[in-house]
Design a protein around this motif. Sequence first.
Motif, short mmCIF file in Angstrom:
data_model
loop_
_atom_site.label_atom_id
_atom_site.label_comp_id
_atom_site.label_asym_id
_atom_site.label_seq_id
_atom_site.Cartn_x
_atom_site.Cartn_y
_atom_site.Cartn_z
N ALA A 1 0.81 -1.21 0.00
CA ALA A 1 0.00 0.00 0.00
C ALA A 1 0.85 1.27 0.00
O ALA A 1 0.39 2.32 -0.45
CB ALA A 1 -0.93 0.01 1.21
N ASN A 2 2.08 1.17 0.48
CA ASN A 2 2.91 2.36 0.65
C ASN A 2 4.11 2.46 -0.29
O ASN A 2 4.78 3.49 -0.31
CB ASN A 2 3.39 2.44 2.10
N GLN B 1 -5.53 1.88 -1.11
CA GLN B 1 -5.67 3.28 -0.70
C GLN B 1 -6.17 3.38 0.73
O GLN B 1 -5.70 4.21 1.52
CB GLN B 1 -6.62 4.03 -1.63
N ASN B 2 -7.12 2.52 1.09
CA ASN B 2 -7.64 2.53 2.46
C ASN B 2 -6.55 2.20 3.48
O ASN B 2 -6.48 2.81 4.55
CB ASN B 2 -8.79 1.53 2.60
N ARG C 1 -3.31 2.64 3.03
CA ARG C 1 -2.37 3.76 3.02
C ARG C 1 -2.91 4.93 3.85
O ARG C 1 -2.18 5.54 4.64
CB ARG C 1 -2.12 4.18 1.57
N GLU C 2 -4.19 5.27 3.69
CA GLU C 2 -4.77 6.40 4.41
C GLU C 2 -4.94 6.10 5.89
O GLU C 2 -4.78 6.99 6.74
CB GLU C 2 -6.11 6.77 3.77
N ALA C 3 -5.25 4.84 6.22
CA ALA C 3 -5.43 4.47 7.62
C ALA C 3 -4.10 4.41 8.36
O ALA C 3 -4.03 4.63 9.57
CB ALA C 3 -6.14 3.12 7.72
N GLY C 4 -3.03 4.09 7.63
CA GLY C 4 -1.70 4.03 8.24
C GLY C 4 -1.36 2.68 8.83
O GLY C 4 -0.35 2.53 9.52
N GLN D 1 3.04 3.12 15.85
CA GLN D 1 3.44 4.26 15.03
C GLN D 1 4.54 5.07 15.70
O GLN D 1 5.46 5.55 15.02
CB GLN D 1 2.21 5.12 14.74
#
Length: 263
Positions: free
Chosen positions: A148-149, A184-185, A187-190, A247
Amino acid sequence: MERGVPVRAISRGFAVLSAISRDGPITLMGVSRSAEVPYATACRIVQTLLHEGLIEREPGRKRYRVTALVQSLATGFQQEDLLAAVARPFLEEFCRDVGWPISIATRVGTRMMVRESTHKMTSLTFTNYYPGFTLPIAECATGKAYLANCEADEREMVKDALEATDNESAQTGLLLLSDGVALQNIREAGYALQARNLYNFEPGKTSSLAVPLRDIEGRLIGSMALIYFASAIKPNEAIEQFLSGMQATAKQISQAVGVGELA
């Protein structure tokens, strides 16, 4: 060769060597199943690898294992060793805080390879996973977070490799890569989740939560995962309890890696 036809014999040879490295000591029948090649083909490839000194047969047993010569194939890729060394103290500290094992993985072809883990530090694990253990890239949380990244051209390379591989995990990988919304989900969620890990030593008993790992300049260098008992924690609970700490730990590793050290 941009999009040429792969040499099938070489692809099968790599599959057999990977199976022995990952699962050895292993029988010929085990090699055939793990590498997903016919038994007769596995026999011929094993004989070739024996001749080249890359594997050996255990004394008194019909099982095969890799030799130290295999390490020579990794010459030039010491950056993963640096990542493991830099990350280790942060992984240990986070493991002590949460109790669950933590691992970091990097992409190797169409698989994610464990570079460091804290499984030996905790009793909350079924198996002590070692550096070098690999998982299909689309069947693990670290792989999903990575795909995703990573850059689009890297995803395209992974897609090409999966298209040249005829097995179930490759098809799963191609489905994920074709689903831009899912990536994309993530990537955006992290973060990425893998409920009920299937490609490990205890299929279905653990789940994983993973976040991407970057260097201080923002370049993707791998993924970090927390592995927990699937029967003990629900996915939404894992996110609530562990994501912020993961994180923060990933950020510490990023800062410790330093500018350009893994480039």
